[in-house]
Write a protein that holds these residues in place. Structure first.
Motif, PDB file in Angstrom:
ATOM      1  N   ILE A   1     -63.910  50.070  31.851  1.00 37.10           N
ATOM      2  CA  ILE A   1     -62.955  51.069  32.363  1.00 37.10           C
ATOM      3  C   ILE A   1     -63.126  52.378  31.611  1.00 37.10           C
ATOM      4  O   ILE A   1     -63.253  53.460  32.210  1.00 37.10           O
ATOM      5  N   PHE A   2     -63.182  52.274  30.282  1.00 40.42           N
ATOM      6  CA  PHE A   2     -63.279  53.510  29.496  1.00 40.42           C
ATOM      7  C   PHE A   2     -64.709  54.031  29.420  1.00 40.42           C
ATOM      8  O   PHE A   2     -64.920  55.222  29.154  1.00 40.42           O
TER       9      PHE A   2
ATOM     10  N   ILE B   1     -65.640  59.691  35.181  1.00 41.26           N
ATOM     11  CA  ILE B   1     -64.891  59.177  36.331  1.00 41.26           C
ATOM     12  C   ILE B   1     -63.468  58.907  35.862  1.00 41.26           C
ATOM     13  O   ILE B   1     -63.164  57.858  35.287  1.00 41.26           O
ATOM     14  N   HIS B   2     -62.579  59.844  36.118  1.00 40.69           N
ATOM     15  CA  HIS B   2     -61.189  59.720  35.670  1.00 40.69           C
ATOM     16  C   HIS B   2     -60.271  59.220  36.784  1.00 40.69           C
ATOM     17  O   HIS B   2     -59.126  58.861  36.521  1.00 40.69           O
TER      18      HIS B   2
ATOM     19  N   THR C   1     -52.731  48.839  34.570  1.00 38.06           N
ATOM     20  CA  THR C   1     -52.201  47.864  33.610  1.00 38.06           C
ATOM     21  C   THR C   1     -53.157  47.690  32.429  1.00 38.06           C
ATOM     22  O   THR C   1     -52.735  47.664  31.265  1.00 38.06           O
ATOM     23  N   TYR C   2     -54.461  47.581  32.741  1.00 37.49           N
ATOM     24  CA  TYR C   2     -55.468  47.465  31.671  1.00 37.49           C
ATOM     25  C   TYR C   2     -55.379  48.676  30.731  1.00 37.49           C
ATOM     26  O   TYR C   2     -55.368  48.541  29.494  1.00 37.49           O
ATOM     27  N   LYS C   3     -55.368  49.879  31.344  1.00 33.12           N
ATOM     28  CA  LYS C   3     -55.368  51.111  30.534  1.00 33.12           C
ATOM     29  C   LYS C   3     -54.120  51.197  29.640  1.00 33.12           C
ATOM     30  O   LYS C   3     -54.211  51.522  28.448  1.00 33.12           O
ATOM     31  N   THR C   4     -52.965  50.890  30.221  1.00 29.33           N
ATOM     32  CA  THR C   4     -51.713  50.966  29.459  1.00 29.33           C
ATOM     33  C   THR C   4     -51.691  49.965  28.316  1.00 29.33           C
ATOM     34  O   THR C   4     -51.300  50.280  27.180  1.00 29.33           O
ATOM     35  N   LYS C   5     -52.150  48.746  28.618  1.00 36.42           N
ATOM     36  CA  LYS C   5     -52.166  47.689  27.610  1.00 36.42           C
ATOM     37  C   LYS C   5     -53.071  48.066  26.443  1.00 36.42           C
ATOM     38  O   LYS C   5     -52.723  47.879  25.268  1.00 36.42           O
ATOM     39  N   ILE C   6     -54.235  48.626  26.760  1.00 36.31           N
ATOM     40  CA  ILE C   6     -55.187  49.013  25.706  1.00 36.31           C
ATOM     41  C   ILE C   6     -54.630  50.169  24.887  1.00 36.31           C
ATOM     42  O   ILE C   6     -54.686  50.161  23.645  1.00 36.31           O
ATOM     43  N   LYS C   7     -54.097  51.173  25.551  1.00 32.65           N
ATOM     44  CA  LYS C   7     -53.560  52.342  24.829  1.00 32.65           C
ATOM     45  C   LYS C   7     -52.394  51.964  23.909  1.00 32.65           C
ATOM     46  O   LYS C   7     -52.264  52.498  22.802  1.00 32.65           O
TER      47      LYS C   7
ATOM     48  N   GLU D   1     -57.671  59.171  25.709  1.00 29.25           N
ATOM     49  CA  GLU D   1     -58.821  59.476  26.557  1.00 29.25           C
ATOM     50  C   GLU D   1     -59.609  60.662  26.028  1.00 29.25           C
ATOM     51  O   GLU D   1     -60.833  60.749  26.229  1.00 29.25           O
ATOM     52  N   HIS D   2     -58.960  61.586  25.330  1.00 30.22           N
ATOM     53  CA  HIS D   2     -59.681  62.693  24.709  1.00 30.22           C
ATOM     54  C   HIS D   2     -60.627  62.170  23.625  1.00 30.22           C
ATOM     55  O   HIS D   2     -61.758  62.658  23.474  1.00 30.22           O
ATOM     56  N   ARG D   3     -60.143  61.179  22.874  1.00 29.77           N
ATOM     57  CA  ARG D   3     -60.985  60.596  21.831  1.00 29.77           C
ATOM     58  C   ARG D   3     -62.154  59.813  22.447  1.00 29.77           C
ATOM     59  O   ARG D   3     -63.248  59.775  21.882  1.00 29.77           O
ATOM     60  N   ILE D   4     -61.880  59.206  23.586  1.00 28.92           N
ATOM     61  CA  ILE D   4     -62.965  58.512  24.301  1.00 28.92           C
ATOM     62  C   ILE D   4     -64.052  59.508  24.696  1.00 28.92           C
ATOM     63  O   ILE D   4     -65.255  59.264  24.524  1.00 28.92           O
ATOM     64  N   MET D   5     -63.615  60.652  25.223  1.00 29.43           N
ATOM     65  CA  MET D   5     -64.573  61.665  25.668  1.00 29.43           C
ATOM     66  C   MET D   5     -65.333  62.277  24.498  1.00 29.43           C
ATOM     67  O   MET D   5     -66.402  62.879  24.677  1.00 29.43           O
ATOM     68  N   ALA D   6     -64.799  62.128  23.280  1.00 29.71           N
ATOM     69  CA  ALA D   6     -65.464  62.698  22.104  1.00 29.71           C
ATOM     70  C   ALA D   6     -66.591  61.812  21.585  1.00 29.71           C
ATOM     71  O   ALA D   6     -67.356  62.238  20.719  1.00 29.71           O
ATOM     72  N   ILE D   7     -66.691  60.585  22.101  1.00 29.45           N
ATOM     73  CA  ILE D   7     -67.797  59.697  21.680  1.00 29.45           C
ATOM     74  C   ILE D   7     -69.098  60.300  22.184  1.00 29.45           C
ATOM     75  O   ILE D   7     -69.243  60.617  23.364  1.00 29.45           O
ATOM     76  N   LYS D   8     -70.070  60.408  21.320  1.00 25.70           N
ATOM     77  CA  LYS D   8     -71.279  61.164  21.634  1.00 25.70           C
ATOM     78  C   LYS D   8     -72.429  60.236  22.047  1.00 25.70           C
ATOM     79  O   LYS D   8     -72.491  59.084  21.673  1.00 25.70           O
TER      80      LYS D   8
END
Length: 520
Positions: free
Chosen positions: A467-468, A475-476, A494-500, A511-518
């Protein structure tokens, strides 16, 4: 007199085509042979023992390479007639005929019991010669059956002694003398001498079909041992053709030919010829041949199944393939379009904000990498699917053309959409991790130790990570992610909320931190 075909000027494929024609006509040859037997049977057994002996011998000779049960029956009747004649030589002769029938059926113990009961003292030379050659064949066949390093040499040595005795009695100009001389040379390892002897035998103009079949089949052993497979195959084909034309069901040539074809990878023909060998062995009642066939048949059938399985790479119907391809095109096009838009935005930022130049350059490089990897992945996937479609169409056309509707249904039932989807996701995982090899470690850094994701041994990514990963790819849209992973929108949320909620990062920053992964 037999006029047989010559090797010169014909390829192995031409010989195989000739054999296939004869196999198709084998029923006609057998019917002709059966008609001749029926004609013999119409002559009633006379009252005198001599007439009975002559009639039974004729029927035995007709059946001895055609059908074991009938040959055995007439060999027994031959013994009865010989006993009524009170002629010791004919009684021994009849018992030898029974022994030939038993060894032809692979009944080794019964053969030896029968032959050991024979006393050939005072018998005519022709009877002695036939007895000795039959004993030689018994020990040769027993050695071939055991096929080990201890017993087989002992049996061959015994067989050689009997053949030596027979050769002293056969006329030097006879086929039997020439054949058994060559056979002994083969068994003794004198292949050069055997080759010369069999070439002389094969050049005879008075060979019967059966004699040609026996000589050619035996000669092929030399070429097999020396690695001259093509010549060996042609000899075996000639032998098989002669067997068919003489309605010989107690044969070995077509079985040995099937083995060579299997080793060369011609599984289709090997299977066809093994089926012919099985039919002949069953018709004759050859127990030994059935055992031989059973040893190679599973290998050939296993190879056929393996090849069929290899062709079952086309696992979905045209409509399903088209749907999947369309979905891939849409998803990949959306990714590319989104990345192009990001590139255009990056160019604008470069011209207006020089202090962000390094970040923008990085994003541009990253976007290019993603574009290159996924364009390559897109075209590779399309190529594979189009290849699958083509193979599936060919297989389907062939089965429809032959009206193999059951096989068409069977082929359709092998479709496994779940497996195709799993393969698609696995390929996505590989391409993504090639771009972001540290994604899993950096993702887990957002959680406490007990909440980190632990992948199974064969997993590259799981649903949480995918998902992430899709979000990291740009793909947002939750609905789009749900379509790709085949979940409902509610399930993805549900997956996203549970993980966050488990993360040590605030939800709004996750999600900003996800996008920062290089990328690398």
């Amino acid at each position: 007199m037999l006029v047989f075909l010559h090797v010169t000027g014909q390829t192995t494929d031409q010989w195989l085509a000739e054999l296939d024609k004869n196999i198709e006509q084998s029923g006609r040859y057998d019917a002709t042979w059966q008609a001749e037997i029926d004609a013999l049977k119409k002559n009633p057994l006379k009252n005198t023992p001599a007439e009975q002996f002559t009639t039974c011998l004729g029927l035995y000779e007709a059946y001895k390479i055609f059908n074991y049960d009938s040959a055995f029956d007439y060999a027994k009747q031959l013994q009865v007639a010989a006993a009524r004649l009170n002629d010791p030589s004919k009684e021994v002769y009849a018992r030898i005929k029974l022994g030939f029938t038993l060894i032809s059926s692979g009944m080794f113990k019964e053969t030896l019991d029968s032959l050991n009961s024979i006393n050939i003292q005072g018998m005519p030379d022709s009877v002695k010669a036939e007895y000795y050659s039959l004993m030689g064949r018994y020990y040769y066949d027993l050695g071939d059956f055991d096929n080990d390093t201890y017993h087989t040499p002992l049996y061959i040595a015994k067989g050689n002694k009997y053949i030596d005795s027979a050769l002293q009695l056969y006329p030097p100009a006879s086929f039997s003398y020439s054949y058994y001389t060559g056979l002994k040379d083969i068994k003794s390892g004198n292949n050069d001498k055997a080759l010369l002897e069999f070439q002389k035998t094969m050049s005879r103009q008075d060979l019967t079909h059966h004699q040609l079949a026996v000589a050619a089949s035996t000669l092929s052993d030399i070429y097999i041992k020396t690695g001259q497979t093509d010549t060996a195959m042609i000899l075996l084909i000639r032998s098989a053709i002669a067997d068919i034309q003489s309605s010989t069901k107690e044969n070995a040539a077509i079985f040995n030919l099937a083995q060579l074809l299997y080793k060369k990878g011609d599984v289709k023909r090997a299977s066809s010829y093994i089926e012919k060998a099985i039919a002949d062995a069953g018709f004759y009642g050859a127990r030994q041949r059935k055992v031989q066939v059973s040893s190679i048949l599973p290998l050939i059938e296993g190879e056929k199944i393996s090849r069929v399985e290899g062709q079952k790479t086309i696992l979905i119907t045209y409509s399903t393939i088209a749907t999947v391809l369309l979905l891939l095109v849409v998803v990949l096009a959306a990714i590319i379009l989104r990345q192009v838009k990001k590139l255009q935005l990056a160019k604008q930022i470069i011209t207006t904000a020089h202090h962000k130049e390094q970040e923008i350059n990085y994003r541009l490089t990253e976007a290019n990498k993603i574009k290159e990897e996924y364009i390559g992945y897109f075209f590779n996937t399309n190529s594979e699917f189009f290849a699958k479609i083509e193979k599936f169409k060919e297989a389907l056309d062939q089965k429809v053309a032959y009206r193999k509707l059951d096989e068409v249904m069977a082929l359709a039932k092998t479709i496994n959409l779940k497996k195709e989807k799993e393969e698609l996701l696995k390929n996505f995982d590989k391409v993504f991790l090639k771009l972001f090899p540290n994604f899993v470690d950096e993702f887990n850094a957002f959680f406490h130790e007990e909440d980190r994701i632990k992948l199974k041994g064969d997993e590259l990514l799981n649903t949480d990570l995918r998902i992430f990963a899709l979000i990291r790819m740009g793909i947002h849209d939750t609905e789009k992610i749900a379509q790709i992973l085949e979940y409902s929108v509610n399930t993805i949320n549900t997956y996203k909320t549970k993980i966050k909620n488990k993360s040590i990062i605030p939800n709004e920053e996750f999600e900003h931190r996800i996008m920062a992964i290089k990328t690398v």
